[in-house]
Design an enzyme around this catalytic site. Structure first.
Site, PDB file in Angstrom:
ATOM      1  CG  ASP B 355     125.405  54.614  64.514  1.00  0.00           C
ATOM      2  OD1 ASP B 355     124.674  54.080  63.691  1.00  0.00           O
ATOM      3  OD2 ASP B 355     125.011  55.507  65.293  1.00  0.00           O
ATOM      4  CD  GLU B 493     115.559  54.344  68.494  1.00  0.00           C
ATOM      5  OE1 GLU B 493     115.328  54.381  67.273  1.00  0.00           O
ATOM      6  OE2 GLU B 493     116.233  55.188  69.097  1.00  0.00           O
TER       7      GLU B 493
END
Lengths: 798, 798
Positions: B355, B493
């Protein structure tokens, strides 16, 4: 590279053991306890000091200043490494016959090497070379290597490799009545067949410390299959490695070590971290190579070349190496301060005094991020200093004279006089001048680096709070129309109060008062350097009023400075009324009068009665400030400033100073640089020699003296090269040109690397293109030039 | 100031308790556990989350990421504060009648306030205002204040003030089968009559945590004499304060709190440090004032003004406040990383992902020292990343996809699918692209700050070792004359491997390969930026050979990028062969298809079979690089770069992305900024709303989403204002001019503060004289100007 090696030539085996140990030549963070042992002539047993009278005793270190809380803690592990031949008792230097012995310290790598050839009782001759270092590349890593060669025999040997958590603080004889046990055992552990590990916890501060060791044996580069036998207790773990050796064939034993504490970053638990680290650790040679590479980079910026003075050259490098070990990036990023005795000994219990004043100038111009980290050590203790001021009835921040990990006052209140066996009261905590030193240090760092972000975020707050403390401890005397400070001590520790007086401290210590005049003039300039919003926020946060700023301005013009009628600055008000000491008498009677206070007290006399000083006090002013600055200071105060006074003042105090602090030699050498080059140089030489020669007769074995070691470097730069930053210009005013011929070193000014050299009567300043950050202003006398990338200025001197 | 207040308007008292607690609005370091409790409709009990669907549940924080080792640990103290009236049972929201209730979060001060008026069973009406904050000025300090006013009665009350060490990790429902107890009790203690304290230790990492609380009662500014009753156990301590209250007269209860851990600097032992700190702590009002002053300074540099869009304005500030709490100077200097869920929740167990990529751009231009500290968090874990690479058979440094305190891979290997109740295998650790993000982050920091010292001492080593990792995981395919990377995952993902394949990962993820092409081009530039000696030393230390540099150069020209026949970049090789999903079907069937993977798996389907993505993958390239940079990259690679392709590629993947990560909204909003302003703005609004509105339906209660919160700030700066540093020039290329009218914010570029504002079609860049560090180069389109102190440039746009 020979300039970098120090060979100890007057070895006396005594009872020194052959238990190997890590040397103190660490990077100031990884540390463990040395084990070579020694008894002196009086039978006192020393578990090892660093360099003592030219004799290397290995070392006791603690390192981990960052992890320390209660004074010095010996880290838990004696890295025991012993040798048994054919099942006999372990080899010690006192149970073998030494055929030859060489013991050297490689300054360049901070590595200790011993080369022994010994004959045991059975007539077996064995050669042993040992080398050990603490990695400067990886702060958790260290290594010991033994190279064993049976000369006239073959057979079976056992190497005992252990970690011993039962160590205690015993190094300083006079502290031995104090509790020396600071560790609670936690647990031993193994990580596979080759690795042993041990975990302990400090008793009061609850810091976990874990060490792991991997011991391997090699012959001709190939691993030797050894039989391993493990023995462990809660506070001790060892492996016995048994293997065969063959006449004339060298085997190498490598003990690679990792140490972690619970203050370390990027770990979970210390014992597993140590085990994992040492499992991955490369062999001795590769580890040493990385270590050497890190030192090469350090020497690149920190070396001082003085080829025409080999001994000075050697000792300067010796001092550089020690300063870099205590003040490394590793210590700077671990909330470590600068203990007066480095990381090499237990004396002063690891306490932090004011030695930074002599250390940072060297670092500011070479490794400013190290200074920055160390200044943050003070910043993190600002809250405690504010509380101390508040509890003493003052405002701002009052930093303690001696402090440890939590920043509270740690100065002893009684002090053992070894001459009398008496515990005398100790008032030295009244040395509030440490606050002036911290203020000065921040300013000097800023001058050298132009690091405005540090000033904005940390430095200004430190400086303002210190200025405010001085304003609150000072009071206005309307009769004199001057500000005065009572109840403090200057750097001279022989004068704690007036003879027979009840109250502590003295009135108007000149050093302190002049520093305060400078501080109260400088603090508003610091404020003006801040961005407006930060200035406003900081003033609001600190509730810094216009009235206070007005008082500072007043103080900068009206601090009282005591003078003798002949114009000499008085060390403090009333100094002139003290008795003259019969110096001849004491010099004749005592071989060393450095600690004249102890001599006098043992005779029932009170040092406070006499005109004497342990160390430079007033004279410090001439060391810290240039002539121009002092003139401006005294003029602003409305006092005459007579340049001739410098010499008279220095001479006056020189005659009355025992130089009981090695720092005093540095200070006097510095201020005499231009006035009396010969005398200055002689003192410089004594200062250079003070630890290597144990100039104070026995104190070096308790730890090096950081102040004097770095002070010699500071003096060279500050006084002999005469460097000084004023108004963003780096000035040079070299003295001692005859002796400095050939001098060359690197500096970094406001980010730009410089090469400074002296050849004959020429000073060359070269702004290196490599790493060039921006043009810099260089001044000599009245002339100032801007140097761009690659620019040089060759200045004819005299 | 109303812009700064967030009032929760749809309060439902439910079973929320009245046990007061510290809020999560800490500074990211001081942290404790919230206590307001809640049961949701299904009867699941939550001990408190931060902001959930517009409903404030107080908070669970842990702060002290730095102190965490095993996943999240609840810090030991519920700061219990309860009220009893006339000896009856403690007041809870469910045993009184609420006459009125207001619950607000003061964004500006990160302070939570509640104003209640309740009627108890005996008909007594009482007003209660509570305020609490965690100090941004002093990282160890926090305070709670209650103002109690009996409306229609007088009598005796008891306030129970406790510290509860029995807390466990229970916040995330699906983790509750895991061990939630992470603390061992050590001891309770008192410091005088007013202060209670408690010390615990984390079980695995041996970190000590101590908290002390001082509770006082005041009426009309005067202390109230209270009767105190102490109760303590090994893991709990409380005081009951009993006193009389009078109808209509307000009394204030102040609970001032200090927290220390054994990782803190400048302390000895945690419990005594906490006790000493809270003893000296001023009252609530003064503490709050210092806290407010620290926030004022932060807002001065970090605020974003957008007066014409009140909701956007509010949410931007809401996000700024959260970013500043998680990434503060306090966290940056404590070896803290940036956990994906901030310090507000237990989800992801505090793990650090990637992040930072979305967070640092905002910080780089405002608080670069915070970025610097956080990059050092990665640097300190370089050794671990090197070991991970080595153990996986690669060279250089391989940073883990998820990590915690020791920098090892923490990614789960199985993952609970709440829809099926199955534990599915989890291959997400193959997201090696986190290494590209770290490289990118160092470079961006350097671009914004010109901090060459950081690059020299830390950054370059990180970057070189990452480049080397990529060179070793890549292989040369002679058939294509291209370098390829197999076995990795991109940010998406949903695709872990090829359908039915045994081996993990995919071949030639385009995002990864293009990043690697950029990295291998940039790494040699980093080397060339180093001073020669440092470059040589680093190369020697890392054994970085010319061959490797040659390979990097080759890779920068020959990384393989898969394309579809129509020129669209393929997410990975073979993506085109996957099946199209019937999106309409799933959208119709499920109200929320963000987690399409779980839906498909629960149906027995394999997401790997389909052309679908959880989040932006290829599209990230258009977010991270400007058009100019991408053109240069593709041209160097010998691929056509067709600007029209941007739009087609984005559209192609947009149709096939479930945006199951909130980051995906940010990325797509960013890349659409200039292409489709309306669509971009809509996504920006959704991203802004994602935590405050709990856009993912239940995840916010487990912690905020740092990436999307800071991503909205990044997107504003990067895409809407279009700022971008190239060759030392800060370019602006604003979009969304209609909506940004009135926008104004501060930036700092290479030390010089700038004020950037948009009015109509004018962009103004003003170099502030205050804090001016040096002239800066600003570019718009093809024009570049140098701005000196006070200089402005008003640029007409379009």
């Amino acid at each position: 590279m020979s300039d970098f090696a120090l060979v100890y030539d007057h070895f006396d085996p005594g009872t020194e053991g052959l238990r190997e140990s890590l040397t103190s030549t660490g990077n100031g963070y990884f540390c463990t306890r040395g084990t070579a042992e020694w008894e002196d002539a009086s039978g006192v047993h020393y578990p090892g000091t660093y360099v003592h009278g030219g004799f290397n005793r290995e070392t006791t270190i603690l390192g981990g200043r960052p992890v320390l809380n209660e004074d010095l803690v010996n880290l838990p592990n004696w890295l025991v490494l012993k040798l048994r031949i054919e099942g006999e008792e372990a080899i010690r230097l006192d149970n073998v016959e030494l055929v030859s012995y060489e013991h050297s310290y490689d300054i360049r790598l901070a590595m200790v090497q011993r080369v022994l050839h010994f004959r045991d009782r059975a007539g077996r001759e064995t050669a042993l070379r040992s080398r050990r270092f603490v990695s400067m590349a990886h702060s958790h890593q260290a290594g010991i290597e033994w190279t064993l060669t049976p000369q006239n025999w073959s057979g079976r040997v056992e190497v005992i490799s252990g970690l011993d958590g039962r160590v205690t603080n015993q190094m300083v004889a006079r502290y031995r009545e104090l509790e020396g046990r600071h560790l609670d055992p936690i647990s031993p552990r193994t990580f596979g067949p080759e690795i042993i590990a041990l975990k302990v916890r400090t008793r009061q501060s609850n810091i976990y410390i874990a060490e792991a060791a991997r011991t391997r044996v090699f012959r001709g580069g190939e691993p030797v299959a050894v039989e391993r036998d493990l023995h462990q207790m809660q506070d001790y773990i060892q492996q016995v490695l048994a293997f065969d050796v063959v006449q004339g064939e060298a085997v190498r034993v490598e003990k690679m070590v990792a140490l972690f504490t619970s203050h370390d970053n990027a770990i979970t638990e210390t014992l597993s971290a140590a085990g994992r680290h040492v499992r991955r650790c490369p062999g001795f040679a590769d580890t040493l190579e990385e270590h050497a590479s890190a030192w090469t980079e350090l020497w690149e910026v920190c070396d001082i070349e003085l080829p025409r003075e080999p001994r000075v050259q050697l000792l300067l490098r010796f001092h550089v190496a020690h300063v870099l070990q205590v003040c490394s990036r590793h210590t700077a990023r671990h909330d470590a301060g600068v203990p007066a005795r480095g990381l090499n000994g237990e004396a002063y219990r690891g306490h932090v005094f004011w030695d930074e004043l002599f250390i940072y100038p060297f670092l500011n111009f070479r490794l400013p991020d190290v200074t920055r980290g160390l200044l943050l050590y003070r910043y993190r203790r600002l809250t405690e200093a504010q509380a101390a001021a508040s509890e003493a009835g003052y405002r701002g921040a009052m930093f303690p004279w001696q402090s440890g990990s939590d920043g509270t006052e740690e100065t002893q209140v009684v002090h053992l006089n070894p001459l009398s066996g008496q515990w005398d009261p100790d008032h030295s905590h009244n040395q509030r001048h440490v606050n002036a030193a911290i203020f000065y240090n921040v300013w000097q760092y800023y001058q050298a680096t132009d690091d405005r972000e540090f000033l904005r975020d940390y430095g200004a707050e430190l400086m303002l709070e210190i200025a405010r403390f001085w304003a609150s401890i000072a009071h206005y005397n309307p009769e004199r129309d001057r500000y005065e400070i009572h109840g403090v001590m200057g750097p001279d520790e022989f004068h704690e109060h007036y003879p027979g007086a009840e109250e502590d401290g003295l009135r108007n210590n000149a050093y302190t008062n002049v520093m305060v005049a400078w501080i109260t003039d400088t603090a508003p300039r610091v404020l003006s350097l801040l961005p407006g919003t930060r200035r406003a926020a900081l003033r609001a946060r600190l509730q810094l009023t216009d009235d206070e700023l007005h008082t500072w301005a007043e103080m900068s013009r009206k601090m009282y400075v005591p003078f003798h009628p002949d114009g000499i600055i008085s060390q403090f008000e009333g100094y002139l009324d003290l008795e003259e000491l019969d110096w001849e008498h004491y010099r004749a009677k005592h071989p060393n009068i450095q600690r004249l206070d102890r001599i006098l007290k043992a005779e029932g006399e009170d040092p406070d009665r006499f005109k004497l000083a342990k160390q430079a006090d007033v004279v410090m002013l001439f060391f810290l400030f240039s002539d121009q600055e002092l003139r401006a200071l005294f003029t602003r105060l409305g006092y005459d400033y007579d340049p001739a006074l410098t010499r008279r003042t220095i001479d006056y105090y020189d005659r009355r100073t025992s130089h009981g602090s090695t720092l005093s030699l540095v200070t006097h050498a510095g201020v005499l640089a231009g006035l009396d080059p010969g005398s200055s140089w002689n003192r410089f030489m004594r200062a250079l020699d003070s630890d290597i020669g144990d100039g104070q007769g026995g104190t070096t074995k308790e730890g090096i003296h950081m102040g004097v070691m770095s002070g010699t470097l500071d003096l060279l730069q500050r006084n002999y090269v005469g460097s000084d930053v004023r108004d963003g210009i780096l000035y040079f005013a070299p003295t001692q040109l005859d002796r400095l011929d050939g001098l060359a070193f690197s500096m970094q000014f406001r980010g730009t690397p410089l090469r400074v050299s002296i050849t004959g009567h020429e000073l060359t300043v070269h702004a290196l293109p490599e790493g060039f950050r921006g043009p810099v202003h260089i001044g000599v006398g009245g002339e100032v030039r801007e140097l761009g990338a690659g620019g040089s200025w060759v200045i004819q001197l005299r």
